[in-house]
Design an enzyme around this catalytic site. Structure first.
Site, short mmCIF file in Angstrom:
data_model
loop_
_atom_site.label_atom_id
_atom_site.label_comp_id
_atom_site.label_asym_id
_atom_site.label_seq_id
_atom_site.Cartn_x
_atom_site.Cartn_y
_atom_site.Cartn_z
CE LYS A 182 -1.93 2.90 2.70
NZ LYS A 182 -2.01 4.08 1.82
CD GLU A 257 13.73 1.65 8.49
OE1 GLU A 257 14.42 2.67 8.60
OE2 GLU A 257 14.10 0.54 8.90
CB CYS A 291 13.08 10.10 6.47
SG CYS A 291 14.11 9.04 5.46
CD GLU A 389 10.03 14.13 9.72
OE1 GLU A 389 8.94 13.65 10.07
OE2 GLU A 389 10.87 13.50 9.07
P1 NAD Z 1 2.19 8.70 7.14
O1 NAD Z 1 2.61 7.97 8.35
O2 NAD Z 1 1.05 9.63 7.22
O3 NAD Z 1 1.82 7.66 5.98
C1 NAD Z 1 2.72 6.66 5.52
C2 NAD Z 1 1.91 5.54 4.90
O4 NAD Z 1 1.18 4.89 5.94
C3 NAD Z 1 0.87 6.00 3.88
O5 NAD Z 1 0.77 5.03 2.86
C4 NAD Z 1 -0.40 6.06 4.72
O6 NAD Z 1 -1.57 5.95 3.96
C5 NAD Z 1 -0.21 4.85 5.63
N1 NAD Z 1 -0.92 4.91 6.91
C6 NAD Z 1 -1.24 6.00 7.64
N2 NAD Z 1 -1.89 5.61 8.75
C7 NAD Z 1 -1.97 4.26 8.75
C8 NAD Z 1 -2.53 3.27 9.63
N3 NAD Z 1 -3.14 3.61 10.75
N4 NAD Z 1 -2.42 1.98 9.29
C9 NAD Z 1 -1.79 1.61 8.15
N5 NAD Z 1 -1.27 2.50 7.26
C10 NAD Z 1 -1.35 3.81 7.56
O7 NAD Z 1 3.50 9.41 6.63
P2 NAD Z 1 3.69 10.30 5.35
O8 NAD Z 1 3.17 11.68 5.64
O9 NAD Z 1 3.18 9.59 4.13
O10 NAD Z 1 5.28 10.32 5.25
C11 NAD Z 1 6.07 11.23 5.88
C12 NAD Z 1 6.80 10.60 7.05
O11 NAD Z 1 7.52 9.46 6.64
C13 NAD Z 1 7.83 11.55 7.62
O12 NAD Z 1 7.79 11.52 9.03
C14 NAD Z 1 9.14 10.97 7.11
O13 NAD Z 1 10.28 11.30 7.88
C15 NAD Z 1 8.85 9.52 7.15
N6 NAD Z 1 9.79 8.78 6.28
C16 NAD Z 1 10.70 7.94 6.88
C17 NAD Z 1 11.65 7.27 6.09
C18 NAD Z 1 12.68 6.36 6.71
O14 NAD Z 1 13.27 5.57 5.97
N7 NAD Z 1 12.93 6.42 8.01
C19 NAD Z 1 11.63 7.46 4.70
C20 NAD Z 1 10.69 8.32 4.15
C21 NAD Z 1 9.76 8.97 4.94
#
Ligand code: NAD
Length: 497
Positions: A182, A257, A291, A389
């Site tokens: 997803k 992550e 990130c 962040e």
């Molecule tokens: P997000 O957590 O809102 O969403 C990430 C994914 O999870 C999306 O596909 C979303 O639809 C899904 N999701 C959200 N809630 C969920 C739930 N309750 N159950 C299952 N799936 C769910 O994050 P975002 O805004 O898409 O991404 C930004 C964040 O990701 C930032 O904090 C960034 O630092 C982090 N990030 C981390 C890394 C890493 O490798 N550490 C890499 C890229 C981004």
């Protein structure tokens, strides 16, 4: 081959084909952040459709249609995936630019090259992978057999859609699993197109399935599904906590992550021009939506004025605009609400000790979620802009006097993803390696990835590491096998009269 057309309705990809759009499904408009135009409609997968995808993965796993293929055949498929990405790189880059706003000229180096590497690396790995055998005691032939885990739920964010999704799909496949991915509901285009390449390369139907939709609907149904054995998540801390709780309740393997607020320390011994080049790239590449962005820049006071003069003037000169213009260096932010959130950090309130040195405003004559590269100077490491962040093109600069103070500020964060040091002193480099509380540290370099190395975060930046050793253990199960080579003495014989 299943069709994928822009301006169409994007549905789940299950059992090797896009499913028909359900008339009653929730629709999500996919918006081009540069023009604010709707470029596709996403049909959200509900709990029933997620179940279909998981059942397809489970059937393919139980039939062994992928993991029981001879390894040479699986390596061949992974190599064909690389060749097909190369063939269609222009289209994939274009879709990623439309979806995310990353300049198309940068996508080739930053996106497709890395996606090819994701698959090529594991194809190479499989040519060498072997397990341990032990026969010290003479009684048994013992060896380790590796089993795939089963059906994997892979959940990825919007800030690097294709790269992050494939960094999960490739190892899941390499170690013999079936999966349901997803991706983010904001940026589904390139991955939907990519599914057709997996099918064309020869990944059997049902082995990699895609579901689309919001996190609390599609994502939550996927993580909670009883037939899912493993969850790999990249995203924010709030979703990460919910996912970890659901995975724990189902006793599923889980890798998180999460976000970061990484420090870039610029010592007075640094090559200042190289430090300016590296720190600019570290925070403004991909509009700061990374990130591992070096979003807190800590500069030693002796060189702070000189550094800031150069950094601010170069940041202000970054060409922001249409991702399809060859000269563009920074595109828009990915979606409207995110732009608003990032801008909210750029309006310092009296008394918070933050000064805007450059940028801070929305930009772009017509439409699109563009904003100026922004530099904030903070008096205290406790300021909100130094702790939270922001995930946008906003560099926060702090000044320090001693190296100890720099390390203390760098570690004064609930995150611990990456760290950067710009210094020409060996003692500082060695000390930073020991004392920075982060999952990785780069000295005199912006972020560099190597799939042979662990990548991940400490504290609220995550649980687990991505990198060959950790991922091999995560995506497969070790099984210890002992075969008696001769009749073995038993500690006791039961029931003998
Ligand atoms: P997000 O957590 O809102 O969403 C990430 C994914 O999870 C999306 O596909 C979303 O639809 C899904 N999701 C959200 N809630 C969920 C739930 N309750 N159950 C299952 N799936 C769910 O994050 P975002 O805004 O898409 O991404 C930004 C964040 O990701 C930032 O904090 C960034 O630092 C982090 N990030 C981390 C890394 C890493 O490798 N550490 C890499 C890229 C981004």
């Amino acid at each position: 081959m299943p069709a994928f057309v822009l301006n169409s309705t994007i549905t789940s990809f299950i059992d090797g084909a896009f499913v028909a759009a359900r008339p009653d499904s929730h629709r999500i408009a996919v918006i081009n952040p540069s023009t604010e135009e709707t470029v596709a409609q996403l049909c959200e997968a509900d709990v029933t459709e997620v179940d279909r995808a998981v059942q397809a993965a489970r059937r393919s796993f139980e039939a062994g249609s992928w993991h029981r293929l001879p390894v040479e055949q699986r390596i061949g498929v992974l190599r064909r995936v690389c060749a097909l990405i190369e063939r269609d790189a222009d289209e994939l880059c274009r879709l990623e630019s439309i979806d995310l706003g990353i300049p198309c000229s940068q996508a080739r180096g930053m996106v497709t090259a890395r996606v090819i590497r994701n698959f090529g690396f594991y194809a190479d790995h499989l040519t060498q992978a072997a397990e341990r055998a032990v026969r010290q005691d003479g009684l048994y032939q013992r060896y380790v057999h590796r089993d795939p885990v089963g059906v994997c739920a892979l959940i990825s964010p919007w800030n690097a859609p294709l790269m992050l999704a494939t960094s999960k799909i490739a190892p899941a496949l390499a170690f013999g699993n079936s999966c349901v991915i997803k991706t983010s509901e904001y940026t589904p285009l390139a991955l939907a197109r990519f599914m057709t390449l997996l099918a064309e390369a020869g990944v059997p139907p049902g082995v990699v399935n895609l579901v689309n939709g919001r996190g609390h609907v599609t994502g939550a149904s996927l993580v909670a599904h009883p037939d899912v054995a493993l969850v790999s998540f990249t995203g924010g801390g709030a979703a990460g906590r919910q996912i970890a709780a659901t995975a724990a309740a189902g006793l599923k393997k889980c890798d998180l992550e999460l976000g970061g607020k990484s420090a870039s320390i610029v010592s007075d011994s640094a090559d200042l021009e190289a430090a300016v080049d590296g720190t600019l790239l570290g925070i403004f590449a991909n509009s700061g939506q990374m990130c591992f962005a070096g979003s807190r820049i800590l500069v030693q006071r002796k060189v702070a004025d000189d550094f800031l003069d150069r950094f601010v003037s170069r940041a202000s000169a970054i060409r922001v605009g249409d991702p399809f213009e060859a000269a563009t260096e920074m595109g828009p932010l990915a979606y409207a609400a995110h732009l608003e959130r990032v801008l909210s950090y750029c309006k310092p309130v009296a008394g918070d000790g933050v000064t805007v040195l450059a940028g801070g405003r929305r930009t772009g004559a017509q439409r699109g979620y563009f904003m100026e590269p922004t530099v904030l100077l903070a008096d205290s490491a406790d300021a909100r802009v130094c702790q939270e962040e922001i995930f946008g093109p906003v560099a926060t600069v702090l000044r320090y006097d001693t190296f100890d103070e720099a390390i203390a500020i760098a570690n004064h964060s609930r995150y611990g993803l990456a760290g950067y040091l710009w210094s020409n002193r060996l003692d500082e480099s060695m000390a930073a390696g020991q004392r920075m509380r982060t999952g990785s540290l780069m000295v005199n370099s912006p972020m560099v990835f190597d799939l042979r190395m662990p990548f991940g975060g400490m504290r609220e930046s995550g649980v687990g590491r991505e990198g060959i050793e950790s991922l091999r253990n995560f995506y497969s199960e070790e099984k210890a096998i002992a075969i008696a080579m001769q009749p073995v003495p038993l500690p006791l014989r039961l029931g003998v009269r």
